[in-house]
Design a protein around this motif. Structure first.
Motif, mmCIF file in Angstrom:
data_model
loop_
_atom_site.group_PDB
_atom_site.id
_atom_site.type_symbol
_atom_site.label_atom_id
_atom_site.label_comp_id
_atom_site.label_asym_id
_atom_site.label_seq_id
_atom_site.Cartn_x
_atom_site.Cartn_y
_atom_site.Cartn_z
ATOM 1 N N CYS A 1 0.838 -1.202 0.000
ATOM 2 C CA CYS A 1 0.000 0.000 0.000
ATOM 3 C C CYS A 1 0.875 1.255 0.000
ATOM 4 N N TYR A 2 1.943 1.259 0.804
ATOM 5 C CA TYR A 2 2.842 2.425 0.823
ATOM 6 C C TYR A 2 3.552 2.600 -0.511
ATOM 7 N N ILE A 3 3.945 1.487 -1.106
ATOM 8 C CA ILE A 3 4.630 1.575 -2.399
ATOM 9 C C ILE A 3 3.675 2.071 -3.479
ATOM 10 N N ASN A 4 2.436 1.636 -3.420
ATOM 11 C CA ASN A 4 1.453 2.058 -4.430
ATOM 12 C C ASN A 4 0.964 3.478 -4.228
ATOM 13 N N ARG A 5 0.788 3.888 -3.001
ATOM 14 C CA ARG A 5 0.137 5.163 -2.723
ATOM 15 C C ARG A 5 1.110 6.294 -2.400
ATOM 16 N N VAL A 6 2.120 6.001 -1.619
ATOM 17 C CA VAL A 6 2.994 7.065 -1.125
ATOM 18 C C VAL A 6 4.245 7.238 -1.985
ATOM 19 N N LEU A 7 4.835 6.137 -2.413
ATOM 20 C CA LEU A 7 6.099 6.214 -3.143
ATOM 21 C C LEU A 7 6.040 7.107 -4.378
ATOM 22 N N PRO A 8 5.000 7.006 -5.212
ATOM 23 C CA PRO A 8 4.981 7.877 -6.402
ATOM 24 C C PRO A 8 4.949 9.365 -6.068
ATOM 25 N N VAL A 9 4.232 9.707 -5.019
ATOM 26 C CA VAL A 9 4.175 11.110 -4.602
ATOM 27 C C VAL A 9 5.540 11.537 -4.077
ATOM 28 N N LEU A 10 6.165 10.655 -3.317
ATOM 29 C CA LEU A 10 7.473 10.938 -2.744
ATOM 30 C C LEU A 10 8.534 11.118 -3.831
ATOM 31 N N VAL A 11 8.473 10.281 -4.859
ATOM 32 C CA VAL A 11 9.439 10.391 -5.963
ATOM 33 C C VAL A 11 9.264 11.713 -6.707
ATOM 34 N N LYS A 12 8.037 12.142 -6.832
ATOM 35 C CA LYS A 12 7.778 13.388 -7.570
ATOM 36 C C LYS A 12 8.016 14.625 -6.718
ATOM 37 N N LYS A 13 7.552 14.612 -5.476
ATOM 38 C CA LYS A 13 7.613 15.806 -4.621
ATOM 39 C C LYS A 13 8.841 15.832 -3.706
ATOM 40 N N HIS A 14 9.465 14.673 -3.494
ATOM 41 C CA HIS A 14 10.684 14.518 -2.694
ATOM 42 C C HIS A 14 10.480 14.643 -1.184
ATOM 43 N N ALA A 15 9.417 15.270 -0.762
ATOM 44 C CA ALA A 15 9.124 15.373 0.671
ATOM 45 C C ALA A 15 7.617 15.252 0.882
ATOM 46 N N VAL A 16 7.232 14.302 1.726
ATOM 47 C CA VAL A 16 5.810 14.030 1.982
ATOM 48 C C VAL A 16 5.568 14.032 3.482
ATOM 49 N N GLN A 17 4.480 14.673 3.885
ATOM 50 C CA GLN A 17 4.074 14.659 5.295
ATOM 51 C C GLN A 17 2.740 13.939 5.419
ATOM 52 N N ILE A 18 2.703 12.888 6.237
ATOM 53 C CA ILE A 18 1.472 12.133 6.472
ATOM 54 C C ILE A 18 0.914 12.544 7.831
ATOM 55 N N SER A 19 -0.307 13.012 7.843
ATOM 56 C CA SER A 19 -0.921 13.478 9.087
ATOM 57 C C SER A 19 -1.774 12.377 9.718
ATOM 58 N N LYS A 20 -2.182 12.627 10.950
ATOM 59 C CA LYS A 20 -3.021 11.674 11.703
ATOM 60 C C LYS A 20 -2.405 10.283 11.681
ATOM 61 N N PHE A 21 -1.127 10.195 11.990
ATOM 62 C CA PHE A 21 -0.399 8.943 11.811
ATOM 63 C C PHE A 21 -0.501 8.079 13.064
ATOM 64 N N ASP A 22 -1.568 7.298 13.132
ATOM 65 C CA ASP A 22 -1.732 6.309 14.187
ATOM 66 C C ASP A 22 -2.344 5.064 13.576
#
Length: 590
Positions: free
Chosen positions: A207-228
């Protein structure tokens, strides 16, 4: 002539019987009067029935529910278990070292790839978020920025990470696993604003590879809120062991908290060799969220009903059903009765970690009557000593955490975050006794306690608590939250099965029943009685978080280009991630 002989025979027997009966009568009479002069061997158990007044502070005091005081073992129920230790704990140990296949952080961390997270909730909920954030950064081959703590929700605590935890130790201890920095670096000389997004709860590594990784590769910095609880419960073994290295070794409290916590533990030890720590969740908001009823009439229904309306998504409650299903936190009195039934006497010292107790001293009075040696951080520390911590809920919770963690026996009346975190921690560090109420079964015992003797009550409590005492193998591997049951990080002596004591005895006269008891105990453990309560209780959420459940983040299909994911030795295709802005926008959230 036969008849006279028979009469003479009976006359002779009577002549000898009469003095014997007279002698026996005087012996019994003498013993009867002697019993008034000698103290009763069960003076503390002089009441045979569990009347409410007797249990909660009658003049007789003592141990009134059928178990002798001041002894290391109980002679019935739970098969002679030691009150202060786990019989088979010596055969199990925490093991969280990485395998040889787990690459070093320097080898897999990609440049210009930064993960930031903002935790949610109180201290222990934040602790799970921090632990999972490290693992998420590893999955993404990213550098983790020291997590930000929740400052805006219900708990209203302005503490930073370094106020609670030793940040330098955190970074250094994990240096071979994940690259961690304190602040996001400047970008072209300016403050870098990371791309904000959210992920669903229990998001897997895929799920992280599918959802977060592409954004991270493009934007280089990602902040995930409500992390519990944003990371799946089941992961690869090396990732699970990383979780344990973070939770049990890297997350060390800051020195001021550690020093004060050590003082509190020392003061408990000065008053008694052993002590029980009770985490008591009986605050008004907790009870309102549970939807349970505790006998306070219209006043209770009105007060708790008003609080319950803060959670707009909660359905109308059925208190009787909730209690039958074991979904209601035990009252302070019920906790005390359970402990007495398990063999803990009135002389035992008890430390209570709690917030505002609904009903105040009136609610606590029955527990204090059962255990007069009753302490809290407010009673064993001065106001001046607690002043640096008292304005911060997380720092105060950290002090309670330390005292509970160091206790000989930890007890809880709930299935909340602190209960789960400490249950897992105490398993990892030697299976120290950790009592979790089997609320569903105990409810029936509490309801009927006035109709049974003290021995019957104690016997049933002990029987129903089998599998809920923190013993090894109580919970099946993979069952419950990983933070509660870190089975991947608990290793077993190779000879453990042969050496472990399940209560067996050599077969012989009088020992067959003992062997059967031992077999029953082993079956109780292997049957995982604890499963009954593992997942029963919903977490009390911040009302502000109700719209944050599993945000509808669209799955993105995979394209043809390849990017290496060195954390697990696979390659991920994601060409469409970079070319279709519409797909990416679906991943982003305000």
């Amino acid at each position: 002539m036969a008849i006279p002989r028979r009469r003479h025979h009976h006359h002779s027997r009577a002549r000898f019987l009469i003095p014997a009966i007279t002698f026996t009568f005087f012996i019994l009479l003498f013993l009867f009067f002697l019993s008034f002069l000698a103290p009763s061997p069960n003076d503390d158990n002089n009441l045979r029935h569990l009347r409410h007044d007797d249990l909660t502070g009658g003049e007789g005091g003592g141990n009134q529910i059928g178990v002798p005081q001041s002894r290391g073992q109980i002679s019935a129920g739970l098969h002679n278990r030691d009150l202060w230790s786990s019989r088979n704990s010596k055969f199990f140990y925490g093991c969280s070292n990485a395998s040889s296949k787990f690459a070093k952080a320097k080898a897999i961390t990609r440049p210009n790839r930064y993960l930031l997270i903002v935790t949610s909730g109180g201290l222990n909920q934040q602790r799970t978020g921090i632990t999972d954030a490290v693992v998420a950064a590893r999955i993404l081959n990213a550098t983790l920025v020291v997590p930000k703590l929740d400052k805006t929700s219900f708990w209203k605590d302005s503490s930073d990470f370094s106020d609670i935890f030793d940040v330098d130790w955190f970074i250094k201890h994990l240096t071979t696993d994940v690259s961690i920095i304190k602040e996001l670096p400047l970008r072209r000389g300016q403050i870098w604003v990371p791309q904000r997004m959210r992920v669903p709860r229990k998001c897997s590594d895929r799920c992280y590879i599918n959802r977060v990784l592409p954004v991270l590769v493009k934007k280089h910095a990602v902040q995930i809120s409500k992390f519990d609880y944003r990371l799946a419960n089941k992961l690869d073994t090396d990732l699970q062991k990383l979780r344990c290295r973070v939770n049990y070794h890297a997350l060390k409290f800051a020195d001021p908290i550690l020093e004060m916590g050590k003082k509190l533990v020392q003061r408990m030890r000065m008053s008694s060799k052993h002590y029980i720590a009770l985490h008591l969740r009986f605050e008004p908001d907790m009870l309102a969220f549970s939807g349970c009823y505790y006998g306070g009439g219209d006043k209770e229904r009105t007060e708790l009903g008003k609080i319950r309306r803060r959670w707009k998504t909660l359905h109308s409650s059925n208190p009787d059903k909730a209690r039958r299903q074991g979904r209601c936190p035990l009252t302070p009195e019920e906790v005390g009765l359970m402990l007495r039934g398990l063999g803990y006497g009135k002389d035992v010292h008890i430390y209570v970690a709690s917030g505002e107790v609904y009903g105040g001293e009136e609610t606590l009075a029955p527990l204090k009557a059962l255990f007069p040696n009753f302490y809290s951080k407010d009673t064993i520390a001065s106001k001046e000593e607690l002043e640096p911590f008292s304005a911060y809920s997380s720092r105060m919770a950290a002090l309670d955490f330390i005292v509970c963690d160091e206790s000989d026996v930890f007890v809880t009346n709930n299935n909340g975050n602190m209960a789960k975190i400490l249950a897992g921690r105490r398993r990892y560090f030697g299976h120290k006794p950790t009592i979790r109420p089997n609320a569903k079964k105990l409810n029936r015992v509490f309801i009927n306690r006035n109709n049974m003797t003290s021995e019957e009550f104690a016997s049933r409590v002990r029987a129903f608590q089998r599998g809920f005492m923190g013993e090894p193998k109580e919970v099946r591997p993979g069952r419950g939250e990983f933070h509660e049951n870190p089975s991947s990080c608990i290793c077993e002596d190779s000879e453990a099965e042969k050496k472990m004591d399940w209560g067996h005895r050599k077969i012989g006269k009088g020992n067959i029943a003992k062997k059967k008891d031992g077999d029953d105990m082993k079956k109780d453990i292997e049957a995982v009685v604890h499963d009954e309560n593992v997942d029963y209780e919903p977490e009390m959420a911040d009302p502000e978080d109700e719209d944050d459940e599993d945000s509808p983040l669209g799955e993105v299909s995979l394209g043809s280009s390849r990017v290496e994911d060195l954390s697990n030795g696979t390659s991920t295709d994601y060409d469409l991630f970079m070319s279709e802005e519409t797909e990416l926008d679906e991943l982003l959230s305000d």
